[in-house]
Design a protein around this motif. Structure first.
Motif, mmCIF file in Angstrom:
data_model
loop_
_atom_site.group_PDB
_atom_site.id
_atom_site.type_symbol
_atom_site.label_atom_id
_atom_site.label_comp_id
_atom_site.label_asym_id
_atom_site.label_seq_id
_atom_site.Cartn_x
_atom_site.Cartn_y
_atom_site.Cartn_z
ATOM 1 N N SER A 5 0.840 -1.193 0.000
ATOM 2 C CA SER A 5 0.000 0.000 0.000
ATOM 3 C C SER A 5 0.871 1.237 0.000
ATOM 4 O O SER A 5 1.759 1.395 0.827
ATOM 5 N N LEU A 6 0.619 2.129 -0.949
ATOM 6 C CA LEU A 6 1.396 3.354 -1.058
ATOM 7 C C LEU A 6 0.699 4.519 -0.389
ATOM 8 O O LEU A 6 1.178 5.633 -0.409
ATOM 9 N N ARG A 7 -0.465 4.284 0.180
ATOM 10 C CA ARG A 7 -1.287 5.369 0.674
ATOM 11 C C ARG A 7 -0.547 6.273 1.633
ATOM 12 O O ARG A 7 -0.723 7.480 1.654
ATOM 13 N N ASN A 8 0.337 5.692 2.475
ATOM 14 C CA ASN A 8 0.964 6.493 3.521
ATOM 15 C C ASN A 8 2.471 6.609 3.387
ATOM 16 O O ASN A 8 3.126 7.146 4.263
ATOM 17 N N VAL A 9 3.023 6.098 2.293
ATOM 18 C CA VAL A 9 4.475 5.983 2.204
ATOM 19 C C VAL A 9 5.190 7.311 2.346
ATOM 20 O O VAL A 9 6.101 7.466 3.152
ATOM 21 N N LEU A 10 4.789 8.308 1.567
ATOM 22 C CA LEU A 10 5.487 9.586 1.615
ATOM 23 C C LEU A 10 5.357 10.242 2.975
ATOM 24 O O LEU A 10 6.322 10.773 3.524
ATOM 25 N N LEU A 11 4.161 10.234 3.527
ATOM 26 C CA LEU A 11 3.963 10.926 4.786
ATOM 27 C C LEU A 11 4.637 10.212 5.949
ATOM 28 O O LEU A 11 5.088 10.838 6.897
ATOM 29 N N GLU A 250 13.662 26.098 -1.445
ATOM 30 C CA GLU A 250 12.512 25.252 -1.110
ATOM 31 C C GLU A 250 12.994 23.845 -0.717
ATOM 32 O O GLU A 250 13.860 23.273 -1.386
ATOM 33 N N GLN A 251 12.437 23.310 0.334
ATOM 34 C CA GLN A 251 12.808 21.968 0.785
ATOM 35 C C GLN A 251 11.651 21.010 0.515
ATOM 36 O O GLN A 251 10.544 21.191 1.015
ATOM 37 N N VAL A 252 11.952 19.995 -0.282
ATOM 38 C CA VAL A 252 10.925 19.031 -0.685
ATOM 39 C C VAL A 252 11.511 17.631 -0.576
ATOM 40 O O VAL A 252 12.681 17.408 -0.903
ATOM 41 N N LEU A 253 10.685 16.708 -0.110
ATOM 42 C CA LEU A 253 11.074 15.299 -0.069
ATOM 43 C C LEU A 253 10.521 14.622 -1.322
ATOM 44 O O LEU A 253 9.315 14.609 -1.539
ATOM 45 N N PHE A 254 11.408 14.083 -2.144
ATOM 46 C CA PHE A 254 10.986 13.369 -3.351
ATOM 47 C C PHE A 254 11.184 11.872 -3.149
ATOM 48 O O PHE A 254 12.150 11.447 -2.498
ATOM 49 N N GLY A 299 6.626 15.143 -1.047
ATOM 50 C CA GLY A 299 5.991 15.504 0.208
ATOM 51 C C GLY A 299 6.662 16.741 0.781
ATOM 52 O O GLY A 299 7.828 17.032 0.481
ATOM 53 N N SER A 300 5.923 17.491 1.593
ATOM 54 C CA SER A 300 6.486 18.694 2.193
ATOM 55 C C SER A 300 5.825 18.973 3.538
ATOM 56 O O SER A 300 4.625 18.739 3.714
ATOM 57 N N SER A 301 6.619 19.458 4.465
ATOM 58 C CA SER A 301 6.104 19.946 5.744
ATOM 59 C C SER A 301 6.535 21.402 5.936
ATOM 60 O O SER A 301 6.735 21.869 7.056
ATOM 61 N N SER A 302 6.682 22.102 4.819
ATOM 62 C CA SER A 302 7.080 23.510 4.871
ATOM 63 C C SER A 302 6.044 24.324 5.656
ATOM 64 O O SER A 302 4.833 24.114 5.516
ATOM 65 N N ALA A 303 6.523 25.240 6.467
ATOM 66 C CA ALA A 303 5.624 26.107 7.241
ATOM 67 C C ALA A 303 5.192 27.325 6.437
ATOM 68 O O ALA A 303 4.287 28.054 6.855
ATOM 69 N N THR A 304 5.811 27.543 5.289
ATOM 70 C CA THR A 304 5.470 28.688 4.434
ATOM 71 C C THR A 304 5.154 28.188 3.032
ATOM 72 O O THR A 304 5.602 27.107 2.623
ATOM 73 N N PRO A 305 4.398 28.946 2.252
ATOM 74 C CA PRO A 305 4.084 28.510 0.883
ATOM 75 C C PRO A 305 5.354 28.345 0.047
ATOM 76 O O PRO A 305 6.294 29.139 0.163
#
Length: 322
Positions: A5-11, A250-254, A299-305
């Motif tokens: 199941s990939l539903r939660n993998v990124l998070l 920008e910080q992004v998780l790929f 996925g991202s947990s950035s606090a700003t846009p």
């Protein structure tokens, strides 16, 4: 084949509290490439040639009545309900009738048909895509996930704004998509992520993630069934792509990869973006694969846009770092 199941993998990778993945109708969509034409199922014989039923010759003086009534000719014998032959008392055998001809057994049918490009055989009714495979032409940003409050905002009206906005910018005349790398395939996308602030917990930073998937049915992203997912021809040496930021920093998780017999088939890369394209890639050397539920996500947990771009997502036969 391992079904994951990939539903939660990124998070899970960014340590978030996850709710069910969702699809969003505003995600850009494209028609899926079939990777080649499917054969017509083989050639069936025409059923053979049937004889004309034979010729019946009535002897001189003998007449057959309608519906099998027999009129005996002079000195002749009467055929049983059939034709009567006169002279000599011989009864005509009714002629020789062909046995209906020889019928082929239905012809030879190709199993499931043959796939055009690459000559690969279709299995699970999903054509094999010949290399190089453009990921954005076969998988779509339909698997949206996030923390509870963020996910609740996915269906917000346009006037309120959604946390995630994804746009195909392949024909842009400004920004990174106007300066695609040489030989780029597929589409170039712009992503705008605006963190949703939960009024009940204004100091808690939310998170969101999107997986590129296909659909089991309209509005039902395929998180779990590999047999319905696209297939990639053998020989791929990597999954690769290009990523860039709108202003840099920008910080992004790929993530790259998808289900395979190897549970470690996912590769996560936390990237600090610049305004120039930078390559992300994952080796497939020595990996056994078939269907891919998702080859790419973020996925991202950035606090700003933040605004970022991805392009030239591909499977190809080029070893990594080349």
């Amino acid at each position: 084949m391992l079904r994951v199941s990939l539903r939660n993998v990124l998070l899970v990778a960014i340590g978030a509290t996850v709710v069910a993945g969702a699809s969003c109708s505003s995600s850009p969509r494209k028609s899926n490439n079939n990777g080649g034409a499917t054969g017509g199922g083989g050639t069936t014989a025409t059923g053979g040639t049937t004889g004309a039923g034979g010729d019946t010759t009535a002897a001189t003086g003998g007449t057959t009545g309608a519906g099998g009534d027999t009129t005996a000719a002079t000195g002749g014998s009467t055929g049983a309900g059939g034709d009567t032959t006169a002279t000599g008392g011989s009864t005509a055998t009714g002629g020789s009738t062909a046995t209906g001809g020889s019928t082929a057994t239905g012809g030879t049918t190709a199993t499931g048909g043959d796939t055009g490009t690459g000559g690969s055989t279709v299995v699970d009714n999903v054509p094999i895509q010949a290399l190089p495979v453009a990921i954005t032409a076969n998988w779509y940003p339909s698997g949206w996930s996030g923390d509870t409050y963020t996910a609740s905002q996915f269906a917000n009206a346009a006037t309120t704004g959604k946390p995630i906005k994804i746009e195909d910018m392949s024909t842009a005349t400004t920004g990174p998509c106007s300066k695609r790398v040489a030989g780029a395939i597929g589409s170039c996308f712009k992503v705008t992520y605006t963190p949703a602030v939960d009024p009940a917990n204004p100091t808690v930073v939310g998170n969101a993630a999107v997986s590129l998937l296909t659909d089991l049915a309209p509005g039902q992203p395929d998180f779990t069934d590999p047999t319905k997912a696209p297939r990639v021809a053998q020989g791929a040496m990597r999954i690769a792509g290009q990523v860039a930021g709108d202003v840099g920093g920008e910080q992004v998780l790929f993530n790259l990869g998808g289900p395979s017999p190897d549970p470690a088939f996912y590769q996560f890369s936390a990237v600090t973006l610049t305004t120039s394209w930078q390559k992300i890639e994952m080796s497939l050397a020595g990996v056994t694969y078939d269907h891919f539920i998702t080859p790419f996500g973020w996925g991202s947990s950035s606090a700003t846009p933040i605004v970022f771009y991805y392009d030239d997502l591909r499977f190809d036969a080029t070893p990594i770092s080349q």
